[in-house]
Design an enzyme around this catalytic site. Sequence first.
Site, PDB file in Angstrom:
ATOM      1  N   GLY A  79      -5.899  -8.681 -34.479  1.00  0.00           N
ATOM      2  CA  GLY A  79      -6.623  -9.455 -33.758  1.00  0.00           C
ATOM      3  C   GLY A  79      -7.389  -8.361 -32.623  1.00  0.00           C
ATOM      4  N   THR A  80      -6.846  -7.499 -32.367  1.00  0.00           N
ATOM      5  CA  THR A  80      -7.432  -6.614 -31.241  1.00  0.00           C
ATOM      6  C   THR A  80      -8.707  -5.839 -32.060  1.00  0.00           C
ATOM      7  OG1 THR A  80      -5.633  -6.335 -30.179  1.00  0.00           O
ATOM      8  CG2 THR A  80      -7.281  -4.617 -29.976  1.00  0.00           C
TER       9      THR A  80
ATOM     10  N   ASN B  65      -3.574 -17.636 -25.062  1.00  0.00           N
ATOM     11  CA  ASN B  65      -2.216 -16.955 -25.364  1.00  0.00           C
ATOM     12  C   ASN B  65      -1.200 -16.980 -24.378  1.00  0.00           C
ATOM     13  OD1 ASN B  65      -4.159 -15.048 -24.073  1.00  0.00           O
ATOM     14  ND2 ASN B  65      -2.508 -13.705 -23.949  1.00  0.00           N
TER      15      ASN B  65
ATOM     16  N   GLN C  47      -4.131 -17.155 -31.348  1.00  0.00           N
ATOM     17  CA  GLN C  47      -3.037 -17.990 -31.366  1.00  0.00           C
ATOM     18  C   GLN C  47      -3.162 -19.657 -32.025  1.00  0.00           C
ATOM     19  OE1 GLN C  47      -0.262 -17.399 -29.667  1.00  0.00           O
ATOM     20  NE2 GLN C  47      -0.902 -15.389 -28.686  1.00  0.00           N
TER      21      GLN C  47
ATOM     22  N   HIS D 217       0.509 -11.543 -37.727  1.00  0.00           N
ATOM     23  CA  HIS D 217       1.786 -11.581 -37.183  1.00  0.00           C
ATOM     24  C   HIS D 217       2.016 -12.836 -36.393  1.00  0.00           C
ATOM     25  CE1 HIS D 217       1.755  -9.678 -32.923  1.00  0.00           C
ATOM     26  NE2 HIS D 217       0.503  -9.666 -33.581  1.00  0.00           N
TER      27      HIS D 217
ATOM     28  N   THR E 122      -8.927   2.582 -46.897  1.00  0.00           N
ATOM     29  CA  THR E 122      -8.341   2.013 -47.794  1.00  0.00           C
ATOM     30  C   THR E 122      -7.536   0.889 -47.363  1.00  0.00           C
ATOM     31  OG1 THR E 122      -7.959   4.070 -48.708  1.00  0.00           O
ATOM     32  CG2 THR E 122      -6.361   2.480 -49.352  1.00  0.00           C
TER      33      THR E 122
ATOM     34  N   CYS F   9       6.118  -6.791 -11.371  1.00  0.00           N
ATOM     35  CA  CYS F   9       6.550  -6.184 -10.217  1.00  0.00           C
ATOM     36  C   CYS F   9       6.352  -4.635 -10.417  1.00  0.00           C
ATOM     37  CB  CYS F   9       7.790  -6.375  -9.707  1.00  0.00           C
ATOM     38  SG  CYS F   9       8.393  -5.407  -8.375  1.00  0.00           S
TER      39      CYS F   9
END
Lengths: 390, 126
Positions: free
Chosen positions: A71-72, A151, A179, A201, A237, A325
């Site tokens: 996706g990225t 997401n 998503q 995935h 490839t 945090c």
Amino acid sequence: MERVYFDNSATTRIDTRVLEEMLPFFVHRFGNASSMHYFGREAYDALEVARQRTAKAIGATSREIIFTSGGTESDNLALQGVAFANMEKGKHIITTSFEHHAVLHTCHFLSGQGFRITYLPVSKEGLVDPEDLKKTIDKETILVSVMSANNEIGTIQPIRELAAIAHEGGALFHSDAVQSITKLPLDVAKDNIDLLSISAHKFHGPKGVGALYIRKGVKLRPLVFGGGQERGLRSSTENIPGIVGLGKAMELGMKEMEESVDKMTSLRDRLIEGTLSRVNGCHLNGHRTRRLCNNAHFRFDMVEGEALVLSLDMKGFAVSTGSACSTRSPETSHVLKAIGLRPEEGRGSLRVSLSKFNTTEEVNMFLESIGEIVERLRSMAPRGLGSGET
Amino acid sequence: MGYTRKVMEHFANPKNVGEMKDAHGVGRFGNTVDGDEVVIYIKVKNDFITDVSFKVFGCVAAIASASVFTEMIKGKRLEEAIQITKEDVSRALDGLPSEKIGCSVIAPDALRAAVDDYLKKQGRKK
């Protein structure tokens, strides 16, 4: 201890039927799809079957599908590819303030390259207002990019309407559908989508493989140069086992979508209603109905997100939080900030994301545990719910 | 997030949690709006800490740090207890992730406030 996986927006377990289809391509049918010999032809045929399956699932044609590493990369290729190939038309891109970082960080990069980026706001429920897009679009706008579903909080956007506005303004429309594939019925023709990002995935396929739908006629500059694979738009490839897995996962996901979505919606509603009714000081983030069938996103007053996630982990539940945090300061995700949550509100956030493999028993187990876990953390707090004033 | 086994033990079963109604000194550090918050309660005899408890709002590191810190200061002389640093706390937990070191300072700071409170009540400090 029985472990329950409720972090399916992060990644999903591969479907064994997908894995079975992939396995021969590691050992026996390992050819390079660019080779002329039998092994190469065998790999090429598998590549094209996967391409057809992927295209069919979203109402596209095979030639409009490019395989990527996920996706990225698909988001990067869509945004940078369109931006650099269409600069002569204009240098204005519109997106939203709560896209995935793959889109936002690419926009930041493009901003540094001289492109003007407009970030549309979202409502407190996470919805983009089409009127905002209408007001923002101008003759310089070359691309509008809005995710089909968020997401983190799961809000589903009015994609078809936004795409129509983009086209009226003369811009292309891209959607990060990472998503929503296999959870929402997407049809690139009916929805007016020009570019669509896909990641295997997230719907029970393998990691490291994705696709980008590119409507015929859309000009795109490649990111990766080399041997000219994928019609010259993405050299490298081809990852045949992964691509085979993506195609199979896509085919299965679409074929079984109705049943899976019904099941997940029912589990999600049970989870939301059960949690809200059992725990005081608990709120739902996002839209109550316009949300992904597998997404429940809560915030708990006077609870710290990391402590909550690891407490649930100790009980066997894998979930995630939208807060962090560091150096003693609560940091709320950009998504929660975008819907107007203050840091102290966002820090007790919890995302529970389901898959078709989750069960009613698992949801019941969660509901039996969540109240006790939240109360334990609150009881340690100096003030606030359940602890009395100190 | 790579927490050590010791951190997770203290997080799962924190020692000395709770409010102490008859404390000789109470110290608060931090606030829940800006970040973590800890309240430390101490009982003192002849300048030795005879009992200690705490309440905390914060992340795993903050909870574990407060827990291990209260164990470290029990039975210690006040002067010695207030010398304990965040690095000492981190070492007692077999280390904390670098971005979490800040969370280990809140308990020592709250103790200093508790000691100040005790000394004021004793009339030994204005």
